[in-house]
Design an enzyme around this catalytic site. Structure first.
Site, short mmCIF file in Angstrom:
data_model
loop_
_atom_site.label_atom_id
_atom_site.label_comp_id
_atom_site.label_asym_id
_atom_site.label_seq_id
_atom_site.Cartn_x
_atom_site.Cartn_y
_atom_site.Cartn_z
N ALA A 14 21.65 25.46 -24.80
CA ALA A 14 21.78 24.50 -26.15
C ALA A 14 22.64 24.75 -27.01
O ALA A 14 22.90 24.29 -28.12
CB ALA A 14 20.39 24.81 -26.95
N ARG A 38 24.33 31.66 -23.26
CA ARG A 38 24.80 32.67 -23.08
C ARG A 38 25.82 33.16 -24.27
O ARG A 38 26.13 34.37 -24.76
CB ARG A 38 25.75 33.00 -21.71
CG ARG A 38 25.13 32.80 -20.47
CD ARG A 38 25.91 32.52 -19.28
NE ARG A 38 26.42 31.06 -19.49
CZ ARG A 38 27.28 30.51 -18.83
NH1 ARG A 38 27.88 31.35 -17.65
NH2 ARG A 38 27.72 29.34 -18.82
N SER A 144 20.76 14.55 -12.44
CA SER A 144 21.71 13.75 -12.65
C SER A 144 21.84 12.52 -11.42
O SER A 144 20.90 12.71 -10.62
CB SER A 144 22.91 14.82 -12.21
OG SER A 144 24.31 13.93 -12.04
N TYR A 157 27.58 20.62 -5.83
CA TYR A 157 26.99 20.30 -7.07
C TYR A 157 25.89 19.34 -6.85
O TYR A 157 24.67 19.35 -7.45
CB TYR A 157 27.96 19.81 -7.90
CG TYR A 157 27.39 19.35 -9.47
CD1 TYR A 157 27.02 20.18 -10.31
CD2 TYR A 157 27.41 17.82 -9.64
CE1 TYR A 157 26.19 19.68 -11.54
CE2 TYR A 157 26.76 17.40 -10.92
CZ TYR A 157 26.26 18.16 -11.82
OH TYR A 157 25.67 17.77 -12.81
N PRO A 187 21.44 11.44 -15.86
CA PRO A 187 22.40 10.75 -16.53
C PRO A 187 23.60 10.67 -15.36
O PRO A 187 23.74 11.58 -14.41
CB PRO A 187 22.70 11.61 -17.57
CG PRO A 187 22.05 12.84 -17.64
CD PRO A 187 21.39 13.03 -16.36
N GLY A 188 24.50 9.71 -15.73
CA GLY A 188 25.69 9.44 -14.89
C GLY A 188 26.85 10.08 -15.89
O GLY A 188 26.27 11.22 -16.77
N VAL A 190 28.51 11.82 -18.77
CA VAL A 190 28.33 12.12 -20.35
C VAL A 190 29.78 12.73 -20.47
O VAL A 190 29.77 13.93 -19.99
CB VAL A 190 27.43 12.93 -20.32
CG1 VAL A 190 26.89 12.99 -21.88
CG2 VAL A 190 26.11 12.31 -19.69
P1 NDP Z 1 28.05 21.59 -21.27
O1 NDP Z 1 29.14 22.44 -20.61
O2 NDP Z 1 28.63 20.82 -22.33
O3 NDP Z 1 26.81 22.49 -21.64
C1 NDP Z 1 26.06 23.13 -20.71
C2 NDP Z 1 25.17 24.15 -21.30
O4 NDP Z 1 24.60 24.86 -20.31
C3 NDP Z 1 25.85 25.01 -22.27
O5 NDP Z 1 25.07 25.13 -23.35
C4 NDP Z 1 25.80 26.39 -21.44
O6 NDP Z 1 25.63 27.43 -22.46
C5 NDP Z 1 24.64 26.14 -20.61
N1 NDP Z 1 24.42 27.18 -19.45
C6 NDP Z 1 25.56 27.14 -18.44
N2 NDP Z 1 25.25 28.25 -17.59
C7 NDP Z 1 24.19 28.82 -18.15
C8 NDP Z 1 23.58 30.06 -17.89
N3 NDP Z 1 23.48 30.57 -16.77
N4 NDP Z 1 22.30 30.72 -18.78
C9 NDP Z 1 22.16 29.75 -19.89
N5 NDP Z 1 22.66 28.69 -20.13
C10 NDP Z 1 23.82 28.05 -19.32
O7 NDP Z 1 27.42 20.45 -20.22
P2 NDP Z 1 26.42 19.40 -20.32
O8 NDP Z 1 25.83 19.12 -21.50
O9 NDP Z 1 27.22 18.09 -19.89
O10 NDP Z 1 25.44 19.73 -19.01
C11 NDP Z 1 24.18 20.15 -19.31
C12 NDP Z 1 23.21 19.67 -18.17
O11 NDP Z 1 23.56 18.10 -18.04
C13 NDP Z 1 23.81 20.26 -16.73
O12 NDP Z 1 22.43 20.52 -16.07
C14 NDP Z 1 24.43 19.04 -15.94
O13 NDP Z 1 24.54 19.39 -14.81
C15 NDP Z 1 23.80 17.96 -16.48
N6 NDP Z 1 24.46 16.66 -16.40
C16 NDP Z 1 25.62 16.48 -17.21
C17 NDP Z 1 26.26 15.46 -16.80
C18 NDP Z 1 27.70 15.11 -17.50
O14 NDP Z 1 28.16 14.28 -17.20
N7 NDP Z 1 28.17 15.81 -18.52
C19 NDP Z 1 25.80 14.10 -16.38
C20 NDP Z 1 24.67 14.57 -15.46
C21 NDP Z 1 23.95 15.52 -15.46
P3 NDP Z 1 26.52 28.90 -22.42
O15 NDP Z 1 27.79 28.56 -21.77
O16 NDP Z 1 26.71 29.44 -23.86
O17 NDP Z 1 25.60 29.63 -21.44
C1 8X3 Z 2 27.19 14.95 -13.69
C2 8X3 Z 2 27.74 13.39 -13.59
O1 8X3 Z 2 28.64 11.75 -11.95
O2 8X3 Z 2 30.02 13.75 -12.86
O3 8X3 Z 2 26.08 15.53 -13.04
O4 8X3 Z 2 28.31 14.11 -11.19
S1 8X3 Z 2 28.72 13.21 -12.26
#
Ligand code: NDP
Ligand code: 8X3
Length: 260
Positions: A14, A38, A144, A157, A187-188, A190
């Site tokens: 979060a 983290r 995703s 991934y 999602p796609g 983001v």
């Molecule tokens: P961000 O990098 O903005 O956020 C990722 C979050 O995950 C951070 O809060 C980070 O917190 C946390 N995180 C990562 N590793 C750990 C860990 N080992 N333990 C606890 N928390 C962790 O990326 P997004 O918000 O885009 O990604 C969130 C989710 O959405 C992911 O699962 C991603 O695969 C998915 N997603 C993203 C898309 C995109 O295009 N952005 C599309 C589809 C899916 P911290 O570093 O403080 O630990």
């Molecule tokens: C993240 C979206 O399309 O970059 O899951 O893999 S994509």
């Protein structure tokens, strides 16, 4: 509608992006929040902001979801008013590195599998037990479109997100006969720190991912998560796929630069 006021929602990852947007949306709906990540500084800043602006209860846990014993300890020692989790949003995840399988850094492979698959399993295992005892709850996994189709340079991934699809479907079967809901929000593109993390801080490469198109923003995904979470208790939205209107598949993104 399922009212989120006074429900306890645990959102992993979060501190940034989609997870932070989900926390803000859930707090706006009056939920009691558990947040983890983290980076403790960002976590505490978010908690203080949610408490002061929304007046909600919020428990922040500095936690790496890859550490099974830390996850089990954190969940088993929650303060009593946070102990009965109604909704788990398994959001923590990342892509690390990009390229052909045989050229990927083995450490990148490990971190993606350990976080996106094993971490999600550790958290789910720790939380679902209580949901089964109460015959109530909702698991919402952030998958995703990469969990439905593969694209070049992202075999690992995509494999982790295909695993999230399988875990969601399997959990639904395992919980058959209970009142526990199981969903994925998939999602796609983001625009978050996702690509910055994937390219290890190379902002030119990260920015190019979102250039000349209109990606989703984190709030779009949070809106979808809130939709899924607030259906009437007998409705289980199994999979919600959302993309920008400019994205037609994992590889087809309109970069003509035309405005909406
Ligand atoms: P961000 O990098 O903005 O956020 C990722 C979050 O995950 C951070 O809060 C980070 O917190 C946390 N995180 C990562 N590793 C750990 C860990 N080992 N333990 C606890 N928390 C962790 O990326 P997004 O918000 O885009 O990604 C969130 C989710 O959405 C992911 O699962 C991603 O695969 C998915 N997603 C993203 C898309 C995109 O295009 N952005 C599309 C589809 C899916 P911290 O570093 O403080 O630990
Ligand atoms: C993240 C979206 O399309 O970059 O899951 O893999 S994509």
């Amino acid at each position: 509608m399922y009212d989120l006021a006074d429900k306890t929602i645990f959102i992993t990852g979060a501190t940034a992006g989609i997870g932070r947007a989900c926390a803000q949306a859930a707090a706006a709906a009056g939920a009691r929040l558990i947040i983890c990540g983290r980076r403790s500084g960002m976590l505490v800043t978010l908690r203080d902001d949610l408490v002061s602006t929304r007046g909600v209860d919020c428990h922040a846990m500095t936690l790496d979801v890859r550490n099974a014993s830390d996850v089990a300890e954190a969940i088993s020692s929650l303060p009593s008013n946070f102990a009965n989790i109604d909704i788990l949003v398994n959001n923590a995840g990342l892509a690390s590195g990009y390229g052909p399988l045989h050229e990927l850094d083995p450490d990148d492979v490990e971190v993606m599998i350990d976080t996106n698959v094993k971490g999600l399993l550790y958290v789910t295992r720790a939380v679902v037990t209580g949901m089964v005892e109460r015959n109530s709850g909702h698991i919402i996994n952030i998958g995703s479109i990469a969990g439905h189709d593969v694209y070049p340079g992202a075999s690992v991934y995509c494999a982790t997100k295909f695993a999230v699809t399988a875990i969601t479907d399997g959990l639904k079967l395992d919980l058959h006969g209970t009142n526990i809901r199981v969903s994925t929000v998939d999602p796609g593109l983001v625009e978050t720190d996702f690509s910055k993390v994937r390219f290890h801080g190379d902002m030119d490469r990260a920015n190019a991912v979102y250039a000349k198109t209109v990606p989703l923003v984190a709030e779009d995904v949070a809106d979808a998560v809130l939709y899924v979470a607030t259906r009437p208790p007998h409705v289980d939205v199994r999979t919600l796929i959302l993309t920008s209107v400019k994205q037609s598949s994992v590889t087809m993104v309109d970069r003509s630069g035309r405005d909406l």
